[in-house]
Design an enzyme around this catalytic site. Structure first.
Site: not given
Ligand code: GLP
Length: 249
Positions: A68, A137, A139, A144
Site C-alpha cells: 500500500d 482494528n 486491517h 479497513e
Molecule cells: C499501517 C499499514 C499496515 C500495518 C499497520 C500496523 O496502517 N498500512 O500495513 O500493518 O500500519 O502498523 P504497526 O506495525 O506500526 O503497528
C-alpha cells in the site's frame, strides 16, 4: 485454523520471520516478495540487511511488491511508504530499485493507479510470500473494516482510528493522509504463503479476534483463517490472549 508461532521477544520474532524469508529466497532466488510497512517489520528488514551484508543472502534476483501507499505522498516524503522501504530495506541490500514496486501515491488518478498495480501483481505471477502487519482494528494493508472483503487493489478512505494510530509518525493527526491505495483482500489472499506479524500488548485482542473469531470483513485479517498457508508470528505480549485460550503450541 491459522498456525500461530509465539516467541519470547520482538528480537526473537524478527529473527524467526527473517529466517522464513531467507529460506524462501535461498530456495527460489527469483521469488516475488510481498512486503509491508509499519513499525512491526522493521526488525525483519534489519535482519535481512545484515544477512546480505555478511554475504549469507542475496536479494539481487527477487522482485518486491508492497501492499500500500498513502495518496498524496511521493518517494521524497519521509512519511511515504516508498521512502520507508528505501530506507529500511532497499538501500541496505543488493536489490536494484527497478525490481521493487510500491503503488504511486502521486499518481494523477489514484483509481487508475490501483488498477495498474493490480495488473502488475498479476503480470508478475502473484506473490510467493507475503509479509503482513496488522492494524489495531484488524486491517491488513489498508483494508479497513467494512461490510465486504474488497477483492482488488483499490483506493480507500482511512478510518479515524487508523489516522489516529498512524499519527505517531507525523507531526500531528491533521498531517496524516486520509486516503490510500492498497492491495485488496483478494490480492493478498492470492499469495502462496502468508506471514502475519504482531508484537506488543495493543495487538493481543485483535490477534484473538483474527485467529479465533468469526471470519468477517469487520475484522479484515480474519480471512486468513481460510488461507491454506497462513501463519501468525507474535511475541509473548501480542500472543497473551491466544495463549490464555490455548491457541498457541
Ligand atoms: C499501517 C499499514 C499496515 C500495518 C499497520 C500496523 O496502517 N498500512 O500495513 O500493518 O500500519 O502498523 P504497526 O506495525 O506500526 O503497528
Amino acid at each position: 485454523m491459522i498456525k500461530v508461532i509465539c516467541t519470547d521477544s520482538y528480537e526473537a520474532l524478527c529473527k524467526q520471520v527473517s529466517r522464513v524469508f531467507a529460506a524462501q529466497i535461498t530456495l527460489k532466488p527469483n521469488s516475488t516478495l510481498g512486503l509491508a510497512t509499519g513499525s512491526t517489520p522493521i526488525g525483519v528488514y534489519s535482519e535481512l540487511a545484515q544477512m546480505v551484508a555478511e554475504g549469507r543472502l542475496s536479494l539481487s534476483q527477487v522482485q518486491t511488491l508492497n501492499l500500500d501507499e498513502y495518496v498524496g505522498l511521493g518517494a521524497e516524503d519521509d512519511q511515504s511508504y516508498r521512502y520507508f522501504m528505501n530506507h529500511q530495506l532497499f538501500d541496505r541490500v543488493d536489490i536494484d530499485k527497478s525490481r521493487t514496486h510500491v503503488p504511486n501515491g502521486l499518481a494523477q488518478d489514484p483509481q487508475a493507479e490501483a488498477a495498474r498495480y493490480e495488473q502488475l501483481v498479476a503480470s508478475m505471477g502473484g506473490v510467493d510470500i507475503q509479509l503482513l502487519g496488522i492494524g489495531n482494528n484488524g486491517h491488513i494493508g489498508f483494508n479497513e473494516p467494512c461490510d465486504h472483503f474488497p477483492m482488488q487493489t483499490h483506493t480507500v478512505a482511512l478510518t479515524e482510528s487508523t489516522i489516529q494510530a498512524n499519527a505517531r509518525f507525523f507531526a500531528d493527526a491533521s498531517q496524516v493522509p486520509t486516503q490510500a491505495i492498497t492491495m485488496g483482500i483478494g490480492t493478498i489472499f492470492a499469495a502462496k504463503k502468508i506471514i502475519l506479524m504482531a508484537n506488543g500488548p495493543k495487538k493481543a485482542q485483535i490477534l484473538l479476534d483474527t485467529v479465533a473469531g468469526p471470519v468477517t470483513p469487520q475484522v479484515p485479517a480474519s480471512i486468513l483463517q481460510l488461507h491454506p498457508d497462513a501463519t501468525v508470528y507474535c511475541d509473548a505480549e501480542a500472543g497473551a490472549l491466544l495463549r490464555q485460550h490455548g491457541l498457541v503450541d
